[in-house]
Design a protein around this motif. Structure first.
Motif, PDB file in Angstrom:
ATOM      1  N   PHE A   2      51.947  -4.210  35.721  1.00 48.11           N
ATOM      2  CA  PHE A   2      53.021  -3.439  36.314  1.00 48.11           C
ATOM      3  C   PHE A   2      52.634  -1.974  36.363  1.00 48.11           C
ATOM      4  O   PHE A   2      51.971  -1.475  35.469  1.00 48.11           O
ATOM      5  CB  PHE A   2      54.313  -3.602  35.512  1.00 48.11           C
ATOM      6  CG  PHE A   2      54.813  -5.012  35.535  1.00 48.11           C
ATOM      7  CD1 PHE A   2      55.436  -5.509  36.665  1.00 48.11           C
ATOM      8  CD2 PHE A   2      54.635  -5.844  34.454  1.00 48.11           C
ATOM      9  CE1 PHE A   2      55.890  -6.813  36.692  1.00 48.11           C
ATOM     10  CE2 PHE A   2      55.082  -7.142  34.481  1.00 48.11           C
ATOM     11  CZ  PHE A   2      55.712  -7.636  35.606  1.00 48.11           C
ATOM     12  N   GLN A  20      47.286  -1.337  46.203  1.00 46.31           N
ATOM     13  CA  GLN A  20      47.661  -2.282  45.157  1.00 46.31           C
ATOM     14  C   GLN A  20      48.627  -3.344  45.701  1.00 46.31           C
ATOM     15  O   GLN A  20      48.546  -4.514  45.333  1.00 46.31           O
ATOM     16  CB  GLN A  20      48.286  -1.544  43.973  1.00 46.31           C
ATOM     17  CG  GLN A  20      48.271  -2.362  42.719  1.00 46.31           C
ATOM     18  CD  GLN A  20      48.597  -1.552  41.478  1.00 46.31           C
ATOM     19  OE1 GLN A  20      48.895  -0.365  41.535  1.00 46.31           O
ATOM     20  NE2 GLN A  20      48.544  -2.203  40.350  1.00 46.31           N
ATOM     21  N   LEU A  24      47.914  -7.349  45.805  1.00 40.57           N
ATOM     22  CA  LEU A  24      48.867  -8.321  45.253  1.00 40.57           C
ATOM     23  C   LEU A  24      49.118  -9.450  46.252  1.00 40.57           C
ATOM     24  O   LEU A  24      49.080 -10.621  45.895  1.00 40.57           O
ATOM     25  CB  LEU A  24      50.183  -7.615  44.889  1.00 40.57           C
ATOM     26  CG  LEU A  24      51.339  -8.518  44.467  1.00 40.57           C
ATOM     27  CD1 LEU A  24      51.008  -9.292  43.203  1.00 40.57           C
ATOM     28  CD2 LEU A  24      52.600  -7.696  44.274  1.00 40.57           C
ATOM     29  N   GLN A  35      57.397 -13.541  39.062  1.00 40.24           N
ATOM     30  CA  GLN A  35      56.774 -12.414  38.361  1.00 40.24           C
ATOM     31  C   GLN A  35      56.097 -11.467  39.355  1.00 40.24           C
ATOM     32  O   GLN A  35      56.195 -10.247  39.231  1.00 40.24           O
ATOM     33  CB  GLN A  35      55.759 -12.913  37.339  1.00 40.24           C
ATOM     34  CG  GLN A  35      55.131 -11.786  36.540  1.00 40.24           C
ATOM     35  CD  GLN A  35      54.194 -12.291  35.466  1.00 40.24           C
ATOM     36  OE1 GLN A  35      54.113 -13.479  35.218  1.00 40.24           O
ATOM     37  NE2 GLN A  35      53.483 -11.390  34.836  1.00 40.24           N
ATOM     38  N   GLU A  36      55.423 -12.033  40.352  1.00 44.35           N
ATOM     39  CA  GLU A  36      54.780 -11.206  41.370  1.00 44.35           C
ATOM     40  C   GLU A  36      55.818 -10.455  42.213  1.00 44.35           C
ATOM     41  O   GLU A  36      55.589  -9.322  42.617  1.00 44.35           O
ATOM     42  CB  GLU A  36      53.898 -12.062  42.274  1.00 44.35           C
ATOM     43  CG  GLU A  36      52.660 -12.576  41.572  1.00 44.35           C
ATOM     44  CD  GLU A  36      51.967 -13.687  42.328  1.00 44.35           C
ATOM     45  OE1 GLU A  36      50.745 -13.810  42.168  1.00 44.35           O
ATOM     46  OE2 GLU A  36      52.645 -14.440  43.068  1.00 44.35           O
ATOM     47  N   GLU A  39      56.741  -7.391  40.303  1.00 45.65           N
ATOM     48  CA  GLU A  39      55.668  -6.408  40.425  1.00 45.65           C
ATOM     49  C   GLU A  39      55.701  -5.754  41.808  1.00 45.65           C
ATOM     50  O   GLU A  39      55.578  -4.534  41.942  1.00 45.65           O
ATOM     51  CB  GLU A  39      54.311  -7.076  40.202  1.00 45.65           C
ATOM     52  CG  GLU A  39      53.152  -6.108  40.290  1.00 45.65           C
ATOM     53  CD  GLU A  39      51.806  -6.765  40.037  1.00 45.65           C
ATOM     54  OE1 GLU A  39      50.791  -6.042  40.160  1.00 45.65           O
ATOM     55  OE2 GLU A  39      51.741  -7.961  39.723  1.00 45.65           O
ATOM     56  N   TYR A  40      55.891  -6.569  42.855  1.00 46.05           N
ATOM     57  CA  TYR A  40      55.949  -6.058  44.225  1.00 46.05           C
ATOM     58  C   TYR A  40      57.096  -5.057  44.387  1.00 46.05           C
ATOM     59  O   TYR A  40      56.911  -3.979  44.967  1.00 46.05           O
ATOM     60  CB  TYR A  40      56.122  -7.229  45.194  1.00 46.05           C
ATOM     61  CG  TYR A  40      56.395  -6.803  46.608  1.00 46.05           C
ATOM     62  CD1 TYR A  40      55.385  -6.262  47.404  1.00 46.05           C
ATOM     63  CD2 TYR A  40      57.661  -6.937  47.154  1.00 46.05           C
ATOM     64  CE1 TYR A  40      55.640  -5.866  48.703  1.00 46.05           C
ATOM     65  CE2 TYR A  40      57.920  -6.542  48.447  1.00 46.05           C
ATOM     66  CZ  TYR A  40      56.903  -6.012  49.227  1.00 46.05           C
ATOM     67  OH  TYR A  40      57.160  -5.619  50.504  1.00 46.05           O
ATOM     68  N   LEU A  43      56.231  -1.809  42.790  1.00 40.21           N
ATOM     69  CA  LEU A  43      55.233  -1.098  43.588  1.00 40.21           C
ATOM     70  C   LEU A  43      55.861  -0.455  44.827  1.00 40.21           C
ATOM     71  O   LEU A  43      55.515   0.670  45.187  1.00 40.21           O
ATOM     72  CB  LEU A  43      54.112  -2.056  44.004  1.00 40.21           C
ATOM     73  CG  LEU A  43      53.133  -2.446  42.899  1.00 40.21           C
ATOM     74  CD1 LEU A  43      52.267  -3.624  43.353  1.00 40.21           C
ATOM     75  CD2 LEU A  43      52.279  -1.263  42.486  1.00 40.21           C
TER      76      LEU A  43
END
Length: 59
Positions: A2, A20, A24, A35-36, A39-40, A43
């Motif tokens: 993260f 990044q 991803l 989970q992704e 993170e996305y 970002l």
């Protein structure tokens, strides 16, 4: 992984964050896990802040 820069207040450039984000999506194969997705979303928030910073600095 993260982005710590959102929490710590240090800013990466919009280009760095964009790279990044692209990485991803490539790792995920076009379909993000839960989970992704988290993170996305982090970002994207960081990218938007970097874009705002770039505009203010350029003015």
């Amino acid at each position: 992984m993260f982005p710590d820069s959102v929490a710590s207040g240090s800013m990466r450039s919009a280009a760095e964050v964009n790279e990044q984000i692209r990485a991803l999506w490539m790792r995920a194969g076009g379909s993000l896990s839960a989970q992704e997705r988290v993170e996305y979303e982090l970002l994207v928030v960081e990218w938007a802040a970097a874009i705002r910073g770039d505009v203010i600095e350029a003015a």
